[in-house]
Scaffold this active site. Structure first.
Site, PDB file in Angstrom:
ATOM      1  N   ASP A  53       1.025  -1.007   0.047  1.00 21.81           N
ATOM      2  CA  ASP A  53      -0.047  -0.119   0.131  1.00 21.81           C
ATOM      3  C   ASP A  53       0.892   1.356   0.016  1.00 21.81           C
ATOM      4  OD1 ASP A  53      -3.254   0.491   1.759  1.00 21.81           O
ATOM      5  OD2 ASP A  53      -2.031   1.757   0.175  1.00 21.81           O
TER       6      ASP A  53
HETATM    7  C1  GLC Z   1      -4.383   4.345  -0.126  1.00 26.63           C
HETATM    8  C2  GLC Z   1      -5.001   3.260   0.202  1.00 26.63           C
HETATM    9  C3  GLC Z   1      -5.413   2.199  -0.886  1.00 26.63           C
HETATM   10  C4  GLC Z   1      -5.219   2.697  -2.059  1.00 26.63           C
HETATM   11  C5  GLC Z   1      -3.784   3.412  -2.107  1.00 26.63           C
HETATM   12  C6  GLC Z   1      -3.603   4.014  -3.675  1.00 26.63           C
HETATM   13  O1  GLC Z   1      -3.429   4.552   0.838  1.00 26.63           O
HETATM   14  O2  GLC Z   1      -4.991   2.571   1.595  1.00 26.63           O
HETATM   15  O3  GLC Z   1      -6.645   1.501  -0.595  1.00 26.63           O
HETATM   16  O4  GLC Z   1      -5.726   1.677  -3.130  1.00 26.63           O
HETATM   17  O5  GLC Z   1      -3.442   3.989  -1.261  1.00 26.63           O
HETATM   18  O6  GLC Z   1      -4.415   5.007  -3.598  1.00 26.63           O
END
Ligand code: GLC
Length: 716
Positions: free
Chosen positions: A270
């Site tokens: 993430d």
């Molecule tokens: C965010 C979220 C995740 C998302 C990623 C890209 O922090 O936790 O769900 O897909 O970053 O935006």
């Protein structure tokens, strides 16, 4: 004759993917391999906006995130032209984006979709979202979110499919098939692996203490189902899972995901989750964070750039083996080959590129919004509104707020073009019925200066509709709340309006990304409709539901707490050691405000007698449970039968109720239909132990539907 140099094997689409991967791996330098494991944020919603630091761009980067309005097809194809044209071997990049519930047309939030209990509908929504997103340069969505959560204080509950592991697994599989199976397919991403939804206190990004038993019962099964359905990618989570952050959790990322489940796709961290290992105290610095995360099984590093910065030295020192490096790069290349990016690196503009929502997309959004709304209360059949003359007062800050209907992660959806409840209602009211609209107060903050006109409208009206709730950003990521109270002065407004409109029909419509606390308002209003965040066609859907042009059919996929003090509260709790008043709250009702599966209709459904096809079943056999449902109401409606089991005695205590099957069906007025669930013991009656191994035990099993149950024996 000079032989034309043969095209390298990896470029030959007729060869098996694994051969193409091996050929390309043999040609890439270590530096090029490591760049394949970097995902770079672009577009105005990404702090790492590439436009702001063009020097950062390398044509050998493996992936980019397209987030924000400026991230569109042109940007994608420009970046891809440079990746394919300027890198030595012309390896295409893969472009990801959070396509969570629609893209240009926005669909109801996933929690709402789950309340429609229709996996086919979820699949159609994802297929439509894939088509829209692909037209704007997206190859890969960071969805479905399959986290397990029973705490509405956590803002991301809006992105879940509710509290049932069984239902979440079914909707996750439907999502994978919708995103990846359509003609305009994009890669799905199962997130956030794993345990993220158990955030302490509902505080996002917090420690998650999850027992092995709960991990294997509630959190992991939806991931496993969706992996086995062919999801191409998985995203590792932020949370510290029992002392080991999920983005450096070798047991999860390798032993479970790879060894047990045979997952061959890629794992992306993430956003900054690798860097966050330092703050979590699992790494002393970026280099250690990169090493621990990469060796645990994260293949692609989202945004923080730690793999790009530290893997060269880690590989040179042997702290990361060449074999592990090749394994990660192979997974990234596998997804790219399977998506056809080497043959079709660019996306051609289509009729959907840059276009507003189409009629077909809005019709699908409308269908989903109608199906996902849940009629929680309807005393005296106040709904549908039967106002044929006089005035309706529509009161509340959500009545004229189109953006709030879209919810979080609304990508290219536009609040300013979203038809509001007020506009939709005004367009539908019969001649001779007036509509007075008054905000009454702000969604949050503010005072009572808007009360007077609202109360005047209520007094002058023949019926009142309150439209209250949250903005789109009050749920979703980093939107934790300590209470579930209506924000701002909304509850005071509702109480004042209910008093001013005493003796008249008063309906409360809630627009929110989570269950909200209703225990003080519930006695004051005869009808309550949970709209959730219904998307681009939400205004029209809600107006039609209020006026009876559509019939509500949603059933709660999440238990609705009376107050935050009851959390966690969910349908699959274990029985307490003592019953009755022992262990119950001494200060409030112990039962939830509304139980899992609750939902009313304008039709009337009568359940017949629950019947079983036999009194016992053995391994390799099946047993059928049947129930006839009659629509005794005067209009067609969708009846949803939720089938539960209880295993009263087992080697591990079992939940009071476990949802194991569900089926919606449209029944015409007066129509009867037999709902049938064929129970397969190994699939439906087995359960995991703390080691994850599923077991099927002899003994009696209870089947529950509504308030009926029958039991049967499982032969040893
Ligand atoms: C965010 C979220 C995740 C998302 C990623 C890209 O922090 O936790 O769900 O897909 O970053 O935006």
């Amino acid at each position: 004759m000079q032989r034309k140099p043969s095209s390298p094997a990896f470029r030959d689409a007729s060869r098996p993917v694994e051969e193409r991967i091996a050929d390309l791996l043999a040609r890439l330098t270590p530096e090029e391999k490591i760049d394949q494991l970097h995902q770079c944020g672009v577009g105005d919603a990404s702090p790492n906006n590439l436009a702001a630091r063009a020097d950062e761009f390398r044509p050998t980067y493996g992936s980019f995130i397209l987030n924000g309005i400026t991230a569109d097809l042109a940007l994608r194809n420009e970046l891809q032209r440079r990746c394919v044209g300027e890198s030595r071997l012309g390896v295409p990049a893969i472009f990801g984006c959070d396509v969570i519930h629609g893209y240009r047309a926005i669909f109801p939030i996933p929690l709402a979709q789950a309340c429609a209990w229709d996996a086919g509908l979820v699949r159609r929504l994802c297929a439509s979202a894939a088509e829209m997103a692909r037209a704007h340069g997206v190859d890969w969505t960071f969805a479905p979110m399959v986290d397990h959560c029973v705490d509405p204080r956590w803002g991301r509950i809006a992105e879940t499919f509710g509290e049932s592991a069984h239902a979440t697994g079914a909707f996750a599989v439907a999502s994978v098939r919708g995103y990846q199976g359509a003609e305009h397919s994009i890669a799905a991403c199962l997130k956030h692996f794993a345990g993220y939804g158990a955030a302490e206190g509902g505080r996002d990004y917090s420690f998650t203490g999850v027992s092995a038993q709960q991990l294997w019962e509630d959190h992991l099964p939806p991931f496993e189902a969706a992996v086995r359905a062919g999801a191409l990618t998985v995203m590792s989570a932020f949370n510290d899972l029992n002392g080991v952050p999920a983005s450096a959790h070798a047991e999860l990322l390798t032993e479970v995901l790879r060894t047990r489940w045979g997952f061959a796709g890629l794992v992306v961290s993430d956003w900054n989750a690798v860097l966050q290992l330092v703050r979590q105290g699992f790494a002393a610095d970026g280099a250690e964070a990169a090493r621990r995360s990469f060796n645990a099984g994260v293949d692609l590093d989202m945004a923080d750039g730690l793999f790009r910065a530290h893997l060269p030295a880690l590989v040179r020192s042997g702290a990361v083996t060449a074999g592990r490096l090749d394994e990660a790069v192979a997974r990234v290349l596998r997804v790219k080959f399977l998506l056809g990016l080497f043959e079709r690196p660019f996306i051609e503009p289509s009729a959907l590129t840059g276009a507003p929502p189409t009629e077909a997309q809005l019709a699908l959004a409308y269908e989903a919004a109608v199906r996902s709304a849940v009629l929680l209360k309807n005393d005296g059949a106040v709904l549908p509104l039967a106002v044929t003359a006089g005035r309706i007062a529509l009161i509340g800050p959500l009545a004229t707020d189109g953006g709030a209907l879209l919810g979080s992660w609304a990508q290219h959806g536009r609040g300013d073009e979203t038809v509001t409840m007020a506009e939709a209602l005004r367009a539908r009211l019969p001649a001779g019925v007036g509509l007075d609209v008054a905000a009454g107060c702000a969604i949050e903050g503010g005072g009572e200066d808007g009360f007077a006109p609202a109360l005047a409208a209520a007094r002058a009206a023949d019926a009142v509709v309150l439209c209250l709730g949250e903005t789109g950003s009050m749920s979703g990521e980093n939107a934790s709340r300590a209470t579930l109270r209506l924000p701002g002065r909304q509850e005071d407004l509702a109480r004042a309006v209910a008093t001013a409109a005493a003796g008249k029909p008063v309906v409360l419509v809630l627009v929110s990304g989570r269950p909200l606390e209703l225990h003080t308002l519930e006695p004051l209003v005869p009808a309550i409709l949970a709209a959730w965040q219904p998307g681009s066609a939400g205004g029209a859907a809600l107006a039609d539901l209020l006026l009876g042009r559509a019939n509500p059919s949603g059933r709660l996929a999440i238990t609705w707490p009376r107050t935050a003090g009851q959390i966690p509260i969910y349908h699959h709790e274990r029985p307490r050691a003592r019953g009755g008043r022992e262990g119950a709250y001494q200060d409030i009702e112990t039962a939830p405000q509304y139980p899992f599966g609750h939902g009313l209709s304008y039709a009337a459904f009568r359940f017949g007698e629950l019947r079983l096809s036999a009194g016992s079943v053995g391994v390799g056999e099946t047993l059928a449970a049947e129930l006839e449902v009659a629509n005794t109401g005067g209009r067609a409606g969708i009846a949803t039968v939720l089938w539960f089991i209880r295993d009263p005695v087992a080697s591990v205590t079992r939940p009071w109720r476990e949802l194991k099957h569900f089926e919606p069906a449209l029944l015409g007025a007066g129509e009867k239909r037999v709902f049938r669930w064929v129970i397969v013991p190994e699939r439906d009656l087995s359960f995991p132990g703390a080691d994850g191994a599923r077991r099927l035990e002899p003994g009696r099993i209870e089947v529950w539907v509504g308030d009926q149950s029958r039991s049967f024996a499982v032969a040893g």
